[in-house]
Design a protein around this motif. Sequence first.
Motif, PDB file in Angstrom:
ATOM      1  N   LEU A 167      85.044 131.255  83.434  1.00 34.65           N
ATOM      2  CA  LEU A 167      85.366 130.827  82.064  1.00 34.65           C
ATOM      3  C   LEU A 167      84.177 130.132  81.404  1.00 34.65           C
ATOM      4  CD1 LEU A 167      88.989 129.479  82.597  1.00 34.65           C
ATOM      5  CD2 LEU A 167      88.316 131.525  81.299  1.00 34.65           C
ATOM      6  N   LEU A 168      83.497 129.266  82.159  1.00 34.07           N
ATOM      7  CA  LEU A 168      82.350 128.557  81.591  1.00 34.07           C
ATOM      8  C   LEU A 168      81.182 129.506  81.318  1.00 34.07           C
ATOM      9  CD1 LEU A 168      82.485 125.253  83.673  1.00 34.07           C
ATOM     10  CD2 LEU A 168      83.193 125.607  81.296  1.00 34.07           C
ATOM     11  N   GLU A 169      80.978 130.501  82.171  1.00 35.12           N
ATOM     12  CA  GLU A 169      79.921 131.496  81.925  1.00 35.12           C
ATOM     13  C   GLU A 169      80.230 132.307  80.670  1.00 35.12           C
ATOM     14  OE1 GLU A 169      78.768 132.133  86.620  1.00 35.12           O
ATOM     15  OE2 GLU A 169      79.556 133.838  85.472  1.00 35.12           O
ATOM     16  N   GLU A 170      81.487 132.713  80.522  1.00 35.44           N
ATOM     17  CA  GLU A 170      81.887 133.464  79.331  1.00 35.44           C
ATOM     18  C   GLU A 170      81.709 132.614  78.068  1.00 35.44           C
ATOM     19  OE1 GLU A 170      85.247 136.145  81.624  1.00 35.44           O
ATOM     20  OE2 GLU A 170      85.861 134.894  79.938  1.00 35.44           O
ATOM     21  N   ALA A 171      82.048 131.338  78.149  1.00 38.70           N
ATOM     22  CA  ALA A 171      81.914 130.445  76.991  1.00 38.70           C
ATOM     23  C   ALA A 171      80.444 130.261  76.620  1.00 38.70           C
ATOM     24  CB  ALA A 171      82.567 129.097  77.282  1.00 38.70           C
TER      25      ALA A 171
END
Length: 175
Positions: A167-171
């Motif tokens: 999720l943090l990589e996508e954000a």
Amino acid sequence: MSASSQRGTLRLEELRDSFDSSFSRPPPAQREPGEALLRLRVGRTSLAVRLGDLSGLHLMPRLVRLPGAPASLLGLVGLRGQLLAVHDLSALLGLASGEAPGWLLIAGGARRVGLAATGFEGQLRASAEQRHHDVASSPHPLLATRVSLPGGTLLPVLDVDALVRQLLEEASRSA
């Protein structure tokens, strides 16, 4: 004083010293049998998360939806002076859902993430012998670990750390 009386006095002193010193030693470490897991319902599916992967579990606070957000991002919540993005676990894992999420799981380290689950079903402990890893038959790669429950049922365990990293990589890519 006779020899047998002297041995009895020495033995009594040893017992007294042993008893007194037992209060100065730290208690023996108690080992809990297995790892603590929370059992949740995500959509219509039961799954577990490692308690150590979470920093909080709350009833779902008031959620503010974000216009134009992806379907898996439910919105923002204010919790203890912080805004958290809340993601729908059923949408992220591709699990069928018909109910609104009722529970908020807080995961991540410094960059905390909210994960929404439909229901909270309890807590359990699982030993290393109860855990199995099988990517081939898992419905989702993040659910590859399963715990054997009494009666032979296998309960999938969500890899929360991998999900938060994803999720943090996508954000960061979309920013």
